[in-house]
Design an enzyme around this catalytic site. Structure first.
Site, PDB file in Angstrom:
ATOM      1  N   ASP A   9       0.882  -1.149   0.000  1.00 56.96           N
ATOM      2  CA  ASP A   9       0.000   0.000   0.000  1.00 56.96           C
ATOM      3  C   ASP A   9       0.940   1.225   0.000  1.00 56.96           C
ATOM      4  O   ASP A   9       2.106   1.103   0.395  1.00 56.96           O
ATOM      5  CB  ASP A   9      -0.853  -0.042   1.273  1.00 56.96           C
ATOM      6  CG  ASP A   9      -1.678   1.189   1.454  1.00 56.96           C
ATOM      7  OD1 ASP A   9      -2.432   1.534   0.541  1.00 56.96           O
ATOM      8  OD2 ASP A   9      -1.562   1.828   2.527  1.00 56.96           O
ATOM      9  N   ASP A  11       0.030   5.111   0.829  1.00 58.01           N
ATOM     10  CA  ASP A  11      -0.182   6.065   1.926  1.00 58.01           C
ATOM     11  C   ASP A  11      -0.248   5.331   3.264  1.00 58.01           C
ATOM     12  O   ASP A  11      -1.101   4.457   3.449  1.00 58.01           O
ATOM     13  CB  ASP A  11      -1.503   6.816   1.723  1.00 58.01           C
ATOM     14  CG  ASP A  11      -1.421   7.796   0.558  1.00 58.01           C
ATOM     15  OD1 ASP A  11      -0.302   8.183   0.207  1.00 58.01           O
ATOM     16  OD2 ASP A  11      -2.478   8.163   0.021  1.00 58.01           O
ATOM     17  N   GLY A  46      -7.189   4.748   3.248  1.00 57.48           N
ATOM     18  CA  GLY A  46      -7.413   3.606   2.355  1.00 57.48           C
ATOM     19  C   GLY A  46      -8.716   3.672   1.568  1.00 57.48           C
ATOM     20  O   GLY A  46      -8.983   2.835   0.728  1.00 57.48           O
ATOM     21  N   ARG A  49     -11.367   8.414  -3.164  1.00 56.51           N
ATOM     22  CA  ARG A  49     -11.637   9.849  -3.050  1.00 56.51           C
ATOM     23  C   ARG A  49     -13.135  10.143  -2.925  1.00 56.51           C
ATOM     24  O   ARG A  49     -13.561  10.900  -2.052  1.00 56.51           O
ATOM     25  CB  ARG A  49     -11.045  10.587  -4.259  1.00 56.51           C
ATOM     26  CG  ARG A  49     -10.970  12.083  -4.063  1.00 56.51           C
ATOM     27  CD  ARG A  49     -10.385  12.744  -5.310  1.00 56.51           C
ATOM     28  NE  ARG A  49      -9.116  12.129  -5.687  1.00 56.51           N
ATOM     29  CZ  ARG A  49      -8.564  12.237  -6.898  1.00 56.51           C
ATOM     30  NH1 ARG A  49      -9.167  12.941  -7.835  1.00 56.51           N
ATOM     31  NH2 ARG A  49      -7.416  11.643  -7.165  1.00 56.51           N
ATOM     32  N   SER A 116      -4.922   5.265  -4.337  1.00 60.72           N
ATOM     33  CA  SER A 116      -4.721   6.651  -4.771  1.00 60.72           C
ATOM     34  C   SER A 116      -4.491   6.801  -6.272  1.00 60.72           C
ATOM     35  O   SER A 116      -3.728   6.064  -6.877  1.00 60.72           O
ATOM     36  CB  SER A 116      -3.523   7.253  -4.028  1.00 60.72           C
ATOM     37  OG  SER A 116      -3.280   8.553  -4.521  1.00 60.72           O
ATOM     38  N   ASN A 118      -3.119   9.428  -7.238  1.00 56.34           N
ATOM     39  CA  ASN A 118      -1.910  10.262  -7.256  1.00 56.34           C
ATOM     40  C   ASN A 118      -0.649   9.444  -6.994  1.00 56.34           C
ATOM     41  O   ASN A 118       0.414  10.016  -6.715  1.00 56.34           O
ATOM     42  CB  ASN A 118      -2.040  11.363  -6.195  1.00 56.34           C
ATOM     43  CG  ASN A 118      -3.153  12.343  -6.535  1.00 56.34           C
ATOM     44  OD1 ASN A 118      -3.126  12.972  -7.588  1.00 56.34           O
ATOM     45  ND2 ASN A 118      -4.152  12.456  -5.677  1.00 56.34           N
ATOM     46  N   ASP A 170      -1.707  -0.490   6.006  1.00 57.53           N
ATOM     47  CA  ASP A 170      -1.919   0.233   7.268  1.00 57.53           C
ATOM     48  C   ASP A 170      -3.402   0.388   7.585  1.00 57.53           C
ATOM     49  O   ASP A 170      -3.748   0.895   8.652  1.00 57.53           O
ATOM     50  CB  ASP A 170      -1.271   1.623   7.227  1.00 57.53           C
ATOM     51  CG  ASP A 170      -2.021   2.569   6.315  1.00 57.53           C
ATOM     52  OD1 ASP A 170      -2.349   2.161   5.170  1.00 57.53           O
ATOM     53  OD2 ASP A 170      -2.316   3.695   6.735  1.00 57.53           O
TER      54      ASP A 170
END
Ligand code: B16
Ligand code: MG
Length: 212
Positions: A9, A11, A46, A49, A116, A118, A170
């Site tokens: 993962d 972030d 997680g 958006r 994400s 991004n 996470d």
């Protein structure tokens, strides 16, 4: 070796963008007059958006049309991307980089499985633009974690069977996604408080003991 590949993962595992997400959502919530705090921000970990926006709007009195929701999500993302420009290779910890290098030296393939959109921008900012063997992220999925799609795609891109992959996460939703994908998982941070994962890591370098 127990696995042929490790899927990370982004972030909350490779780097932390929590505070930038917080600032960007907070600015949007303030403009809308909706209450927002760190605790609500933690629920967005997680989560995609648009699903995150729905959580932010739980504290909004009015209603937004689909078009307004899309504009609001874009407004948040524009601000978030501006903030991400502050990230640099200094945001990649030595422990994470050394552990990644050690896993690669053992012959493991390394992939990303992130919600994400991004992902590539963030990896570029922290100096890992060309580092991972394959990337599966928010741009190639239609269902977000806890659906297993992002990890199944990562395994497919790496050319590996799910059972030969270890996921590092996470977020509890990410561990659930790994289980649904038929993959073992290693939990860091918040997810390590639950007992769903195959391994609960005290520190990132503990990963080295999970793969042997
Ligand atoms: P974006 P991960 C997730 O990334 C973040 O944890 C979550 O907070 C964010 O809403 C989601 O990505 C979508 O991000 O708006 O950049 O597409 O933890 O799956 O790497
Ligand atoms: Mg995460």
């Amino acid at each position: 070796m127990k696995y042929q590949g490790v899927i990370f993962d982004l972030d909350g595992v490779i780097c932390s963008t929590d505070h930038y997400h917080y600032l960007a959502w907070k600015a949007l919530a303030d403009r809308l007059g909706a209450y927002f705090d760190e605790e609500i921000n933690n629920r967005l970990r997680g989560v995609s958006r648009m699903a995150s926006l729905e959580i932010v709007l739980e504290r909004y009195d009015g209603t937004l049309t689909q078009e307004e929701k899309e504009a609001a999500a874009e407004e948040k993302n524009d601000r978030y991307r501006e903030l991400l420009k502050n990230m640099s290779p200094a945001d990649l910890s030595a422990e994470v980089k050394e552990t990644l290098d050690a896993l690669r030296a053992k012959g493991l393939l390394l992939g990303i499985g992130s919600s994400s959109k991004n992902t590539r921008f963030i990896l570029g900012q922290i100096g890992l633009g060309d580092y991972f063997d394959k990337i599966s992220d928010g741009t190639n999925i239609t269902r977000s974690k806890p659906d297993p799609e992002v990890f199944l795609k990562a395994a497919e891109y790496l050319g590996l069977e799910p059972k030969d992959c270890l996921v590092v996460e996470d977020a509890v939703a990410g561990i659930q996604a790994a289980i649904a994908a038929g993959m073992d998982s290693a939990a860091v941070g918040d997810a390590a408080k639950s007992d769903l994962a195959t391994y609960r890591l005290h520190s990132f370098r503990d990963l080295l003991t999970c793969v042997e």
